[in-house]
Design a protein around this motif. Sequence first.
Motif, short mmCIF file in Angstrom:
data_model
loop_
_atom_site.label_atom_id
_atom_site.label_comp_id
_atom_site.label_asym_id
_atom_site.label_seq_id
_atom_site.Cartn_x
_atom_site.Cartn_y
_atom_site.Cartn_z
N UNK A 137 1.03 -1.18 -0.10
CA UNK A 137 -0.04 0.10 0.24
C UNK A 137 0.65 1.17 0.06
N UNK A 138 1.58 1.40 0.08
CA UNK A 138 3.58 2.14 0.65
C UNK A 138 3.78 2.33 -1.22
N UNK A 139 4.31 1.02 -1.58
CA UNK A 139 5.63 0.74 -2.29
C UNK A 139 4.16 0.15 -3.29
N UNK A 140 4.34 1.23 -4.89
CA UNK A 140 3.65 0.06 -5.70
C UNK A 140 4.74 -1.06 -7.03
N UNK A 141 5.42 -1.22 -6.13
CA UNK A 141 6.36 -2.44 -6.67
C UNK A 141 6.18 -3.88 -5.88
N UNK A 142 5.43 -3.77 -4.12
CA UNK A 142 4.94 -4.62 -3.93
C UNK A 142 3.21 -5.55 -3.87
N UNK A 143 3.04 -5.22 -4.35
CA UNK A 143 1.63 -6.00 -4.77
C UNK A 143 0.82 -7.24 -3.79
N UNK A 144 1.65 -8.36 -3.41
CA UNK A 144 1.57 -9.27 -3.62
C UNK A 144 2.92 -9.90 -2.31
N UNK A 145 2.16 -11.05 -1.92
CA UNK A 145 3.20 -11.75 -0.55
C UNK A 145 4.34 -11.96 -1.80
N UNK A 146 4.35 -12.58 -2.94
CA UNK A 146 5.21 -13.27 -4.32
C UNK A 146 6.34 -12.22 -3.93
N UNK A 147 5.41 -11.11 -4.52
CA UNK A 147 6.50 -10.25 -4.31
C UNK A 147 7.45 -9.39 -3.51
N UNK A 148 7.13 -9.97 -2.13
CA UNK A 148 8.06 -9.37 -0.92
C UNK A 148 9.01 -10.83 -0.68
N UNK A 149 8.85 -12.24 -1.58
CA UNK A 149 9.14 -13.31 -1.21
C UNK A 149 10.57 -13.10 -2.17
#
Length: 260
Positions: A137-149
Amino acid sequence: MFWRVIYEIFVIMLVITYAILLSADFSVHPLLTDELMNLVDAGLITFLIVEYLVRLWRAKDKRKFVISNWFDLVAMIPFDHYFYLARFMRIMRLVRILKASPFLWSVVQSGSMRRVFGIVSMIMLWSSLAIYLLEYGVNDNITSFGDALWWSVVTTTTVGYGDISPVTPGGRIMATILMLTGIGMLGALTANFATHWTQLHDHRAGAKQDRVTDEMKKQVIGHIQTMEELTEEEYESLKETVDLLYRRCRKKENQNKDSR
């Protein structure tokens, strides 16, 4: 030895490729289709059948081999045209391919390797969950847990593609922790892999040497039992064999003392 290593590498690549195909979304890809997956399954079943028949041919007690390897037979049944069984059968085949590689299967069964994987996985999941909560919600590049992983993997390996980077203070602290600990974690993981590989092949080499020594002992005992029938040449050969056998046994005993 060379061909065994080639076979191990081939099976490892096969496992990784098949695992990626199982997780792929065929509905959005122009080349990955159900027809391609069916061809892959057919080729994989053929490989498993050939590998099973080779092991069956080499087995001393074939009836016991068939009974103890019933899972292998089930994994080779082509039930893929039944929709509800397709994914289950493919997962079974993935496990079956793991068993086809002595190295990979020994890694799965190794307690030390499981502990190392467990620690690395725990840190990766913890960092992924943290960065997801901090950045979503703050970083446009992280929209799912897969992006975080994905970010955690890239940061831990210190590759740093730059496609995803934290923007919050908490996210940057997590990135710092992973960058500082990533080299150590990867070093421990690769060192355990290398040690496990070496121990596995050293054990096989030692077992082969033991079989050779046992065979030499049987030959010596057989010649001694028929000592009166030996020719001069056979007697000289027997003395050389006994001398060689003695040296092999002493060498093994010294190695065992050094290892203790």
